[in-house]
Structure formats: structure tokens, C-alpha cells
Design a protein around this motif. Structure first.
Motif, PDB file in Angstrom:
ATOM      1  N   ASP A 189      -0.474  10.500   3.116  1.00 60.89           N
ATOM      2  CA  ASP A 189       0.212   9.236   3.374  1.00 60.89           C
ATOM      3  C   ASP A 189      -0.740   8.049   3.218  1.00 60.89           C
ATOM      4  O   ASP A 189      -0.383   7.018   2.634  1.00 60.89           O
ATOM      5  N   PHE A 190      -1.971   8.200   3.745  1.00 63.03           N
ATOM      6  CA  PHE A 190      -2.905   7.081   3.644  1.00 63.03           C
ATOM      7  C   PHE A 190      -3.357   6.870   2.203  1.00 63.03           C
ATOM      8  O   PHE A 190      -3.447   5.726   1.733  1.00 63.03           O
ATOM      9  N   ALA A 191      -3.623   7.945   1.477  1.00 54.67           N
ATOM     10  CA  ALA A 191      -4.013   7.800   0.070  1.00 54.67           C
ATOM     11  C   ALA A 191      -2.925   7.098  -0.731  1.00 54.67           C
ATOM     12  O   ALA A 191      -3.209   6.235  -1.579  1.00 54.67           O
ATOM     13  N   TRP A 193      -0.674   5.049   0.553  1.00 55.84           N
ATOM     14  CA  TRP A 193      -0.639   3.662   1.028  1.00 55.84           C
ATOM     15  C   TRP A 193      -1.690   2.823   0.301  1.00 55.84           C
ATOM     16  O   TRP A 193      -1.403   1.712  -0.160  1.00 55.84           O
ATOM     17  N   VAL A 194      -2.897   3.368   0.181  1.00 57.50           N
ATOM     18  CA  VAL A 194      -3.953   2.648  -0.549  1.00 57.50           C
ATOM     19  C   VAL A 194      -3.521   2.401  -1.985  1.00 57.50           C
ATOM     20  O   VAL A 194      -3.662   1.290  -2.514  1.00 57.50           O
ATOM     21  N   ALA A 195      -2.965   3.420  -2.627  1.00 55.38           N
ATOM     22  CA  ALA A 195      -2.552   3.279  -4.020  1.00 55.38           C
ATOM     23  C   ALA A 195      -1.502   2.180  -4.182  1.00 55.38           C
ATOM     24  O   ALA A 195      -1.561   1.381  -5.128  1.00 55.38           O
ATOM     25  N   ALA A 196      -0.558   2.132  -3.270  1.00 55.60           N
ATOM     26  CA  ALA A 196       0.485   1.108  -3.353  1.00 55.60           C
ATOM     27  C   ALA A 196      -0.098  -0.288  -3.186  1.00 55.60           C
ATOM     28  O   ALA A 196       0.284  -1.231  -3.887  1.00 55.60           O
ATOM     29  N   ARG A 197      -1.035  -0.433  -2.254  1.00 52.67           N
ATOM     30  CA  ARG A 197      -1.652  -1.734  -2.024  1.00 52.67           C
ATOM     31  C   ARG A 197      -2.556  -2.142  -3.192  1.00 52.67           C
ATOM     32  O   ARG A 197      -2.626  -3.314  -3.565  1.00 52.67           O
ATOM     33  N   VAL A 198      -3.238  -1.172  -3.787  1.00 51.32           N
ATOM     34  CA  VAL A 198      -4.076  -1.471  -4.946  1.00 51.32           C
ATOM     35  C   VAL A 198      -3.214  -1.926  -6.115  1.00 51.32           C
ATOM     36  O   VAL A 198      -3.519  -2.914  -6.795  1.00 51.32           O
ATOM     37  N   THR A 199      -2.116  -1.212  -6.350  1.00 56.46           N
ATOM     38  CA  THR A 199      -1.220  -1.579  -7.447  1.00 56.46           C
ATOM     39  C   THR A 199      -0.654  -2.976  -7.246  1.00 56.46           C
ATOM     40  O   THR A 199      -0.523  -3.759  -8.199  1.00 56.46           O
ATOM     41  N   LEU A 206      -5.540  -4.351   2.230  1.00 56.31           N
ATOM     42  CA  LEU A 206      -6.590  -3.349   2.070  1.00 56.31           C
ATOM     43  C   LEU A 206      -7.781  -3.645   2.972  1.00 56.31           C
ATOM     44  O   LEU A 206      -8.346  -2.737   3.596  1.00 56.31           O
ATOM     45  N   LEU A 207      -8.169  -4.905   3.058  1.00 62.25           N
ATOM     46  CA  LEU A 207      -9.290  -5.264   3.923  1.00 62.25           C
ATOM     47  C   LEU A 207      -8.979  -4.960   5.395  1.00 62.25           C
ATOM     48  O   LEU A 207      -9.881  -4.664   6.178  1.00 62.25           O
ATOM     49  N   ASP A 208      -7.695  -4.973   5.730  1.00 70.71           N
ATOM     50  CA  ASP A 208      -7.258  -4.675   7.102  1.00 70.71           C
ATOM     51  C   ASP A 208      -6.689  -3.260   7.190  1.00 70.71           C
ATOM     52  O   ASP A 208      -5.786  -2.980   7.974  1.00 70.71           O
ATOM     53  N   TYR A 209      -7.246  -2.345   6.389  1.00 69.10           N
ATOM     54  CA  TYR A 209      -6.672  -1.002   6.279  1.00 69.10           C
ATOM     55  C   TYR A 209      -6.597  -0.271   7.616  1.00 69.10           C
ATOM     56  O   TYR A 209      -5.750   0.603   7.813  1.00 69.10           O
ATOM     57  N   ARG A 210      -7.450  -0.633   8.565  1.00 66.23           N
ATOM     58  CA  ARG A 210      -7.456   0.084   9.844  1.00 66.23           C
ATOM     59  C   ARG A 210      -6.209  -0.208  10.669  1.00 66.23           C
ATOM     60  O   ARG A 210      -5.911   0.512  11.633  1.00 66.23           O
ATOM     61  N   SER A 211      -5.473  -1.241  10.285  1.00 63.62           N
ATOM     62  CA  SER A 211      -4.208  -1.536  10.956  1.00 63.62           C
ATOM     63  C   SER A 211      -3.040  -0.786  10.331  1.00 63.62           C
ATOM     64  O   SER A 211      -1.917  -0.839  10.850  1.00 63.62           O
ATOM     65  N   SER A 212      -3.289  -0.099   9.215  1.00 64.23           N
ATOM     66  CA  SER A 212      -2.223   0.637   8.539  1.00 64.23           C
ATOM     67  C   SER A 212      -2.004   1.989   9.210  1.00 64.23           C
ATOM     68  O   SER A 212      -2.863   2.474   9.958  1.00 64.23           O
ATOM     69  N   SER A 216      -7.257   4.163  10.578  1.00 61.80           N
ATOM     70  CA  SER A 216      -8.414   4.481  11.416  1.00 61.80           C
ATOM     71  C   SER A 216      -8.675   5.978  11.450  1.00 61.80           C
ATOM     72  O   SER A 216      -9.830   6.418  11.448  1.00 61.80           O
ATOM     73  N   ALA A 217      -7.622   6.770  11.482  1.00 60.68           N
ATOM     74  CA  ALA A 217      -7.796   8.225  11.517  1.00 60.68           C
ATOM     75  C   ALA A 217      -8.390   8.737  10.206  1.00 60.68           C
ATOM     76  O   ALA A 217      -9.134   9.725  10.209  1.00 60.68           O
ATOM     77  N   SER A 218      -8.075   8.092   9.111  1.00 68.54           N
ATOM     78  CA  SER A 218      -8.615   8.516   7.823  1.00 68.54           C
ATOM     79  C   SER A 218     -10.107   8.265   7.724  1.00 68.54           C
ATOM     80  O   SER A 218     -10.812   8.934   6.952  1.00 68.54           O
TER      81      SER A 218
END
Length: 266
Positions: A189-191, A193-199, A206-212, A216-218
């Protein structure tokens, strides 16, 4: 050829990726074969942190076997690429001009976060390489700014290769897993999420990824995601290509990203 070199981020996985992650190795090989040949490589790895951004002046960087408990074959592997001291000095100049403290190390070698993927990307080891450290106790925004300051290198034939991991929670790993294990749902799920935000080029999120969800668990500690932000900063708004080799040990996303200049017809 592109007006400027691409920027590459790879998830390097465990040190034994070269032996146990053939799809990731094939991915790195493909990336190396489909980008222009660089004049030099600037590598950023999760496995070197310093008080301030530091580059290596070594003319012949040693292959660092900075791990234990893995197959003896890994300790026999070498990556005898020449160093790039002039590039190291150029990096310090760019960072200093951008207001970031920077330093030089006389002899730092290449840790496994660098040589493991480069053995596949540039197997001849014939392109000069220098390594740039992370900044200890600094977060995503600081490393994104480092990447932005390094963008001019792309116009100079330098390939920026950032190496870390999109997910890095040891509690999620099944060290007995073989083949292509089912990914831990939170890691997948986190990977994604990152891909969607990068696209979407949503740098703020992305800079606030720990709020996603699962951010933080990743990354219980941040060192493995920080190289990604250096790459993101150096990408300078270019559109990325996502590569998705299978997860390693069930919990390590092996995603890679390549940002190419839109002028690159390839």
C-alpha cells in the motif's frame, strides 16, 4: 541523446539481492542499458551518513563489505570502478553555493548500497564513481534541497544514482521466504501511495510521507528513504518511470524510478 542525464533511484534490498533477487538484478541491468553512458556517477546510499554532506576524494574507492551474516560469495565480490575526485569537489562547490554545508572525505569507499546495483547497471565498472553521504539527523526537505542543488550535474554528463528502499521495516521481513513471496499489505500500500504521488508530482505530500497511511511504519528510521528525496530534488520536475520488481523477503519493496529529460526520445 537527452539534453541532460536521467536521475535514478533504486531500492537495493538486502545485501544478497545479487544472489536472491533476479528480477531486481534484471531491472537494474535494463536501466543501465537504456540510459546514456555517463561521464561519471554520483551515488547516494542509505549506508553513509555524516554530520554534513560529504563526498569521497578516493581515486580508487574500495568495495566495502559493510554487512555480516550473508553468503561468503558476497564478500568475494568487488566493484573496482575508478574514483571521481574532480566530481567530488564539484559537488561540494554546488552544495556550498546553495547554502548547504559540505565536506570532502579523503578515502571513503563504496558501500553495498552503491556497488550492489552498480554491478548490474554498469557491470564493466569502467565509469568513475564518487559517493555522497546523507546528512545525519536531517529529514526529507534537507535531502530534497541537496538534490535540487545537484541538478546542474545532469547537464555535465553525470548520472545521479540514489540507492535506498521504498519500504524498510525489518518487522515485516520473512527471512525464510523464497521465490516471490506475497508482499506485506502495508508495504504494498505504501509503495503504491508513493508511486501515485510521484506520478502526480505531489512533492508536498511526499515530503510529508510520515503522515500518510503506513508511512511511519514503512520507515521506523529514515535513512533508507532519504536517498529517494535526493533523487526527487535532482529530477527537477521530470516525469518518472516506475519499475516494480517483486518484493524481497515479503516486506522490502524493490521499486526503482528513472526520471528522464522530456527531450530524451528514448
Amino acid at each position: 541523446m537527452s539534453a541532460r542525464m536521467p536521475v535514478v533511484f533504486v531500492s537495493h534490498g538486502a545485501p544478497d539481492a545479487l544472489l536472491k533477487a533476479p528480477e531486481a538484478v534484471a531491472c537494474w541491468r535494463d536501466i543501465g542499458q537504456t540510459i546514456p553512458r555517463p561521464t561519471a556517477i554520483l551515488a547516494i546510499s542509505a549506508h553513509w551518513e555524516a554530520r554534513q554532506a560529504t563526498t569521497s576524494l578516493s581515486g580508487a574507492p574500495k568495495t566495502l563489505h559493510d554487512f555480516s551474516g550473508f553468503e561468503p560469495a558476497l564478500h568475494a565480490m568487488q566493484y573496482p570502478a575508478p574514483g571521481a575526485p574532480a566530481l567530488a569537489e564539484r559537488v561540494v562547490s554546488l552544495l556550498t553555493a546553495a547554502g548547504s554545508a559540505a565536506d570532502l572525505h579523503p578515502s571513503r569507499g563504496l558501500d553495498h548500497g552503491v556497488w550492489v546495483p552498480l554491478l548490474s547497471m554498469v557491470p564493466q565498472a569502467d565509469v568513475p564513481v564518487t559517493q555522497l553521504s546523507l546528512v545525519r539527523n536531517a529529514g526529507p526537505a534537507t535531502h530534497f534541497a541537496l538534490g535540487q542543488a545537484l541538478t546542474p550535474l545532469r547537464e555535465e554528463g553525470v548520472l545521479i544514482v540514489a540507492s535506498g528502499s521504498i519500504t524498510h521495516n525489518f518487522d515485516w521481513l520473512d527471512w525464510q521466504a523464497t521465490g516471490d513471496p506475497t508482499p506485506v499489505p502495508q508495504a504494498k500500500d505504501f509503495a503504491d501511495w508513493v508511486a501515485a504521488r510521484v506520478t502526480a508530482q505531489d512533492v508536498t505530500a511526499l515530503l510529508d510521507y510520515r503522515s500518510s497511511p503506513h508511512g511511519s511504519a514503512s520507515h521506523p528510521t529514515e535513512e533508507h528513504v532519504l536517498p529517494f528525496f535526493v533523487a526527487l530534488g535532482a529530477a527537477d520536475g521530470d516525469r518518472p518511470t516506475r519499475y516494480q520488481p517483486p518484493f524481497s523477503y515479503g516486506g522490502l519493496a524493490m521499486d526503482a524510478y528513472v526520471w528522464r529529460d522530456p527531450a530524451d526520445a528514448n
